[in-house]
Design a protein around this motif. Structure first.
Motif, PDB file in Angstrom:
ATOM      1  N   GLU A   1     -32.955  -7.230  42.107  1.00 30.32           N
ATOM      2  CA  GLU A   1     -34.245  -6.763  41.608  1.00 30.32           C
ATOM      3  C   GLU A   1     -34.124  -5.407  40.926  1.00 30.32           C
ATOM      4  OE1 GLU A   1     -36.553  -7.255  45.287  1.00 30.32           O
ATOM      5  OE2 GLU A   1     -37.813  -8.658  44.162  1.00 30.32           O
ATOM      6  N   GLU A   2     -33.245  -4.554  41.434  1.00 32.76           N
ATOM      7  CA  GLU A   2     -33.035  -3.247  40.802  1.00 32.76           C
ATOM      8  C   GLU A   2     -32.475  -3.419  39.388  1.00 32.76           C
ATOM      9  OE1 GLU A   2     -30.610   0.963  41.564  1.00 32.76           O
ATOM     10  OE2 GLU A   2     -30.526  -0.660  43.045  1.00 32.76           O
ATOM     11  N   LYS A   3     -31.506  -4.303  39.244  1.00 33.29           N
ATOM     12  CA  LYS A   3     -30.926  -4.566  37.923  1.00 33.29           C
ATOM     13  C   LYS A   3     -31.958  -5.191  36.988  1.00 33.29           C
ATOM     14  CE  LYS A   3     -27.417  -7.007  39.391  1.00 33.29           C
ATOM     15  NZ  LYS A   3     -26.170  -7.820  39.399  1.00 33.29           N
ATOM     16  N   LEU A   4     -32.751  -6.116  37.532  1.00 30.93           N
ATOM     17  CA  LEU A   4     -33.755  -6.793  36.719  1.00 30.93           C
ATOM     18  C   LEU A   4     -34.818  -5.828  36.222  1.00 30.93           C
ATOM     19  CD1 LEU A   4     -35.032  -9.461  35.649  1.00 30.93           C
ATOM     20  CD2 LEU A   4     -36.250  -9.603  37.836  1.00 30.93           C
ATOM     21  N   GLU A   5     -35.301  -4.964  37.114  1.00 30.08           N
ATOM     22  CA  GLU A   5     -36.390  -4.048  36.761  1.00 30.08           C
ATOM     23  C   GLU A   5     -35.990  -3.127  35.611  1.00 30.08           C
ATOM     24  OE1 GLU A   5     -40.191  -3.315  36.835  1.00 30.08           O
ATOM     25  OE2 GLU A   5     -39.235  -4.706  38.251  1.00 30.08           O
ATOM     26  N   ALA A   6     -34.749  -2.676  35.608  1.00 34.31           N
ATOM     27  CA  ALA A   6     -34.276  -1.812  34.521  1.00 34.31           C
ATOM     28  C   ALA A   6     -34.292  -2.545  33.181  1.00 34.31           C
ATOM     29  CB  ALA A   6     -32.869  -1.320  34.844  1.00 34.31           C
ATOM     30  N   ARG A   7     -33.939  -3.823  33.215  1.00 39.42           N
ATOM     31  CA  ARG A   7     -33.909  -4.608  31.984  1.00 39.42           C
ATOM     32  C   ARG A   7     -35.307  -5.032  31.529  1.00 39.42           C
ATOM     33  NH1 ARG A   7     -29.571  -9.216  33.193  1.00 39.42           N
ATOM     34  NH2 ARG A   7     -29.823  -9.635  30.949  1.00 39.42           N
ATOM     35  N   LEU A   8     -36.265  -5.091  32.468  1.00 36.30           N
ATOM     36  CA  LEU A   8     -37.628  -5.510  32.128  1.00 36.30           C
ATOM     37  C   LEU A   8     -38.478  -4.372  31.563  1.00 36.30           C
ATOM     38  CD1 LEU A   8     -38.733  -7.827  35.086  1.00 36.30           C
ATOM     39  CD2 LEU A   8     -38.084  -8.518  32.783  1.00 36.30           C
ATOM     40  N   LYS A   9     -38.093  -3.136  31.847  1.00 41.09           N
ATOM     41  CA  LYS A   9     -38.931  -1.984  31.501  1.00 41.09           C
ATOM     42  C   LYS A   9     -39.365  -1.956  30.029  1.00 41.09           C
ATOM     43  CE  LYS A   9     -39.227   3.049  31.953  1.00 41.09           C
ATOM     44  NZ  LYS A   9     -38.536   4.294  32.383  1.00 41.09           N
ATOM     45  N   PRO A  10     -38.453  -2.117  29.054  1.00 47.11           N
ATOM     46  CA  PRO A  10     -38.903  -2.076  27.661  1.00 47.11           C
ATOM     47  C   PRO A  10     -39.856  -3.209  27.298  1.00 47.11           C
ATOM     48  CG  PRO A  10     -36.583  -2.715  27.815  1.00 47.11           C
ATOM     49  CD  PRO A  10     -36.994  -2.235  29.155  1.00 47.11           C
ATOM     50  N   TYR A  11     -39.683  -4.355  27.923  1.00 46.40           N
ATOM     51  CA  TYR A  11     -40.580  -5.487  27.645  1.00 46.40           C
ATOM     52  C   TYR A  11     -41.985  -5.200  28.183  1.00 46.40           C
ATOM     53  CZ  TYR A  11     -36.440  -8.304  26.518  1.00 46.40           C
ATOM     54  OH  TYR A  11     -35.295  -8.801  25.954  1.00 46.40           O
ATOM     55  N   LYS A  12     -42.071  -4.638  29.383  1.00 46.72           N
ATOM     56  CA  LYS A  12     -43.377  -4.328  29.956  1.00 46.72           C
ATOM     57  C   LYS A  12     -44.151  -3.330  29.095  1.00 46.72           C
ATOM     58  CE  LYS A  12     -42.489  -5.219  34.870  1.00 46.72           C
ATOM     59  NZ  LYS A  12     -42.500  -4.651  36.233  1.00 46.72           N
ATOM     60  N   GLU A  13     -43.442  -2.351  28.559  1.00 51.69           N
ATOM     61  CA  GLU A  13     -44.085  -1.383  27.665  1.00 51.69           C
ATOM     62  C   GLU A  13     -44.598  -2.066  26.408  1.00 51.69           C
ATOM     63  OE1 GLU A  13     -41.037   1.486  27.015  1.00 51.69           O
ATOM     64  OE2 GLU A  13     -41.201   2.397  29.020  1.00 51.69           O
ATOM     65  N   MET A  14     -43.845  -3.008  25.903  1.00 50.71           N
ATOM     66  CA  MET A  14     -44.215  -3.735  24.696  1.00 50.71           C
ATOM     67  C   MET A  14     -45.419  -4.655  24.925  1.00 50.71           C
ATOM     68  SD  MET A  14     -41.762  -6.382  22.616  1.00 50.71           S
ATOM     69  CE  MET A  14     -40.375  -5.284  22.958  1.00 50.71           C
ATOM     70  N   PHE A  15     -45.521  -5.234  26.143  1.00 56.73           N
ATOM     71  CA  PHE A  15     -46.564  -6.222  26.419  1.00 56.73           C
ATOM     72  C   PHE A  15     -47.824  -5.614  27.031  1.00 56.73           C
ATOM     73  CE2 PHE A  15     -42.764  -9.237  27.280  1.00 56.73           C
ATOM     74  CZ  PHE A  15     -42.577  -9.419  25.912  1.00 56.73           C
ATOM     75  N   ALA A  16     -47.881  -4.323  27.169  1.00 55.84           N
ATOM     76  CA  ALA A  16     -49.049  -3.680  27.792  1.00 55.84           C
ATOM     77  C   ALA A  16     -50.327  -4.044  27.033  1.00 55.84           C
ATOM     78  CB  ALA A  16     -48.863  -2.170  27.807  1.00 55.84           C
ATOM     79  N   GLY A  17     -51.334  -4.498  27.767  1.00 54.65           N
ATOM     80  CA  GLY A  17     -52.617  -4.845  27.163  1.00 54.65           C
ATOM     81  C   GLY A  17     -52.698  -6.250  26.602  1.00 54.65           C
ATOM     82  N   LYS A  18     -51.613  -7.030  26.634  1.00 52.34           N
ATOM     83  CA  LYS A  18     -51.618  -8.378  26.081  1.00 52.34           C
ATOM     84  C   LYS A  18     -52.272  -9.358  27.063  1.00 52.34           C
ATOM     85  CE  LYS A  18     -49.256  -7.447  22.288  1.00 52.34           C
ATOM     86  NZ  LYS A  18     -49.870  -7.541  20.951  1.00 52.34           N
ATOM     87  N   LYS A  19     -52.979 -10.345  26.481  1.00 48.92           N
ATOM     88  CA  LYS A  19     -53.637 -11.375  27.274  1.00 48.92           C
ATOM     89  C   LYS A  19     -53.115 -12.752  26.859  1.00 48.92           C
ATOM     90  CE  LYS A  19     -57.956  -8.724  27.661  1.00 48.92           C
ATOM     91  NZ  LYS A  19     -59.411  -8.740  27.389  1.00 48.92           N
ATOM     92  N   ALA A  20     -52.989 -13.655  27.848  1.00 52.15           N
ATOM     93  CA  ALA A  20     -52.430 -14.976  27.574  1.00 52.15           C
ATOM     94  C   ALA A  20     -53.319 -16.079  28.133  1.00 52.15           C
ATOM     95  CB  ALA A  20     -51.038 -15.092  28.167  1.00 52.15           C
ATOM     96  N   VAL A  21     -53.326 -17.209  27.429  1.00 51.25           N
ATOM     97  CA  VAL A  21     -53.931 -18.447  27.919  1.00 51.25           C
ATOM     98  C   VAL A  21     -52.792 -19.434  28.149  1.00 51.25           C
ATOM     99  CG1 VAL A  21     -55.400 -20.416  27.328  1.00 51.25           C
ATOM    100  CG2 VAL A  21     -56.152 -18.085  26.787  1.00 51.25           C
ATOM    101  N   LEU A  22     -52.806 -20.090  29.298  1.00 52.98           N
ATOM    102  CA  LEU A  22     -51.727 -20.992  29.694  1.00 52.98           C
ATOM    103  C   LEU A  22     -52.272 -22.417  29.820  1.00 52.98           C
ATOM    104  CD1 LEU A  22     -48.765 -21.261  30.649  1.00 52.98           C
ATOM    105  CD2 LEU A  22     -49.543 -20.651  32.945  1.00 52.98           C
ATOM    106  N   ASN A  23     -51.705 -23.331  29.042  1.00 57.61           N
ATOM    107  CA  ASN A  23     -52.128 -24.734  29.086  1.00 57.61           C
ATOM    108  C   ASN A  23     -50.901 -25.612  29.276  1.00 57.61           C
ATOM    109  OD1 ASN A  23     -53.079 -27.316  28.765  1.00 57.61           O
ATOM    110  ND2 ASN A  23     -53.680 -27.083  26.624  1.00 57.61           N
ATOM    111  N   THR A  24     -50.549 -25.832  30.537  1.00 48.10           N
ATOM    112  CA  THR A  24     -49.409 -26.688  30.850  1.00 48.10           C
ATOM    113  C   THR A  24     -49.768 -27.514  32.078  1.00 48.10           C
ATOM    114  OG1 THR A  24     -47.028 -26.686  31.284  1.00 48.10           O
ATOM    115  CG2 THR A  24     -48.307 -24.849  32.179  1.00 48.10           C
ATOM    116  N   GLY A  25     -48.794 -28.149  32.719  1.00 49.44           N
ATOM    117  CA  GLY A  25     -49.145 -29.101  33.761  1.00 49.44           C
ATOM    118  C   GLY A  25     -48.687 -28.718  35.147  1.00 49.44           C
ATOM    119  N   GLY A  26     -49.335 -29.326  36.155  1.00 49.64           N
ATOM    120  CA  GLY A  26     -48.908 -29.238  37.543  1.00 49.64           C
ATOM    121  C   GLY A  26     -48.734 -27.837  38.069  1.00 49.64           C
ATOM    122  N   ASN A  27     -47.581 -27.578  38.693  1.00 50.65           N
ATOM    123  CA  ASN A  27     -47.316 -26.287  39.321  1.00 50.65           C
ATOM    124  C   ASN A  27     -47.185 -25.154  38.321  1.00 50.65           C
ATOM    125  OD1 ASN A  27     -44.336 -25.963  38.511  1.00 50.65           O
ATOM    126  ND2 ASN A  27     -44.377 -27.989  39.413  1.00 50.65           N
TER     127      ASN A  27
END
Length: 458
Positions: free
Chosen positions: A303-329
């Motif tokens: 998780e420590e390694k992952l969080e470091a790699r996710l940081k730039p993406y989270k900054e980029m996606f701040a304020g974004k909204k999504a609609v999800l239309n898929t199936g089951g779980n």
């Protein structure tokens, strides 16, 4: 032949959490007119068993049944032998077989397959035509198995009995009756598990198996992603069954608990939170203190390694909204991954979700989240009302995204990249980045230059 009592039993699964709320005779997957239009029971059975690359999948019916179902999902396999799923096998019954019966043609097909391909097993699927004609595939498979010395498994899931969900359950019944418990493993460990319901679409399993291996957990068998017939035959010696999302196989786990005293849990490996939660659920269910401590150590590191790699993406996606239309779980599991990336999921489809899935979707989206029962007609309005920036759905919804001038990602089984586990979350982040930066979605709905000129002239 199709067993009505078996169908009735599978449609009233006692292990489903909502069974207590059902009236007598009501089921969680009760067939309705037109149900098979979205995929019949035969489709569901093939989807559940097709990842066994060391087996031949023989469709006992017209050639069109094979053509409509073969290779419907990109279920990846590491099998080093001859991958039999790259070919389609069918008895190709004709008018004479309908009149006089197709048992002889089926027996000849089994003999031919064993001579030319020598698979570890053969799955024989009945179809609407052969089930209605009344071909005795049980006896033909039994005689063929005795003759050739390999399991030849009849799968009674003709399309007319119901939808894909029921077909998956019928596939589980066939495996339980004819394969599980028919072979002993070379050795066992206290940490052997069976993975149930992950079909390794685009390699989802391969994202989290290295973490399980690092902790010391061994996957004894899989039903059925990257599975082997020899391994599933030994599944009765596992210490735990782990349902990965596909609740259609809950009956298999319930019966293995009754027959072999194997407990089961249900988890998801989409997103950071759910992957970590799934691993903790597995080690806690196995109940070994050293294993639990090792899991926490590995998770902290990963998780420590992952969080470091996710940081730039989270900054980029701040304020974004999504609609999800898929199936089951995926109504909630992919929503979890999006939220891990800092994206607000404002709506998700629950049209093909179980009662458990719907409850989880409510929990993940919160009181303001919209649960779409008819997403095809609702998603366009929801996008406008919520100001969504991206639609994640199947390919048919691409045109809605284009019309609404928002970004789009195909997250159904046609996707080409895995979103499972920690690495899969990074794949999802990269796909989201590409979608948001893709100029096509901003430009495709603009008026052509000559249309703009003509309007100004008026």
């Amino acid at each position: 032949m199709v067993n009505r009592a078996k169908i009735k039993e599978l449609l009233n699964e006692s292990a489903c959490s909502h069974s207590k709320d059902k009236k007598p005779g009501e089921g969680c997957d009760k067939p309705k007119p037109g149900l098979a239009a979205g995929g019949c029971a035969f489709d569901g059975a093939q989807i559940s068993l097709f990842p066994y690359a060391d087996a031949v999948h023989l469709v006992h019916g017209p050639q069109t049944c094979l053509g409509a179902s073969w290779e419907t999902r990109e279920t990846l396999s590491s099998y080093e032998g001859r991958d039999h799923t790259v070919m389609g096998f069918t008895t190709g019954i004709r008018t004479n077989d309908v009149i006089f019966g197709g048992d002889k043609r089926l027996a000849d097909s089994i003999d031919f397959i064993m001579k030319e391909y020598a698979p570890e097993a053969i799955f024989v699927y009945s179809t609407c035509v052969t089930a209605l004609v009344g071909d005795d595939i049980d006896m033909t498979c039994k005689l063929g198995s005795e003759k050739h010395g390999v399991p030849i498994v009849p799968v009674h899931a003709p399309g007319f009995v119901g939808g894909k969900n029921l077909g998956s359950r019928l596939a589980g019944e066939a495996v339980l009756e004819h394969l599980i418990g028919t072979k002993e493993p070379e050795f066992t460990t206290p940490y052997d598990i069976n993975l149930i319901g992950d079909y390794n679409v685009t390699g989802d399993m391969w994202q989290y198996l290295p973490i399980l291996d690092k902790i010391g957990i061994r996957v004894l068998s899989s039903m059925s992603g990257d599975g082997r017939v020899g391994s599933i035959r030994t599944a009765h010696r596992a210490k735990l069954n782990v349902i990965v999302c596909a609740k259609s196989l809950i009956t298999l786990c319930r019966k293995m608990k009754e027959q072999y005293d194997i407990p089961w849990i249900s988890v998801s490996f989409y997103g950071k939170r759910d992957t970590a939660f799934a691993i903790r659920e597995i080690v806690n269910a196995l109940g070994d203190e050293k294993l639990i401590a090792k899991a926490e150590e590995v998770l902290a590191e990963e998780e420590e390694k992952l969080e470091a790699r996710l940081k730039p993406y989270k900054e980029m996606f701040a304020g974004k909204k999504a609609v999800l239309n898929t199936g089951g779980n995926k109504a909630w599991s992919i929503a979890s991954g999006l939220q891990d990336l800092g994206i607000e999921v404002v709506a998700t489809s629950i049209r093909k979700s179980t009662a458990d899935d719907i409850e989880k979707a409510k929990e993940y989206l919160g009181p303001d989240g919209i649960l779409m029962k008819a997403p095809a007609s609702e998603q366009s309005k929801v996008i406008d009302e919520k100001g969504a920036h991206i639609l994640l759905a199947g390919g048919r919804s691409l045109y809605t995204a284009i019309k609404k001038k928002i970004s789009f990602i195909d997250v159904n089984q046609e996707k080409k990249v895995s979103y499972g586990g920690f690495e899969g979350l990074l794949n999802l982040a990269e796909d989201l980045k590409s979608a948001f930066n893709n100029p096509v979605f901003a430009n495709v709905s603009k008026k052509a230059p000559w249309e703009t000129v003509s309007m100004e002239a008026e």
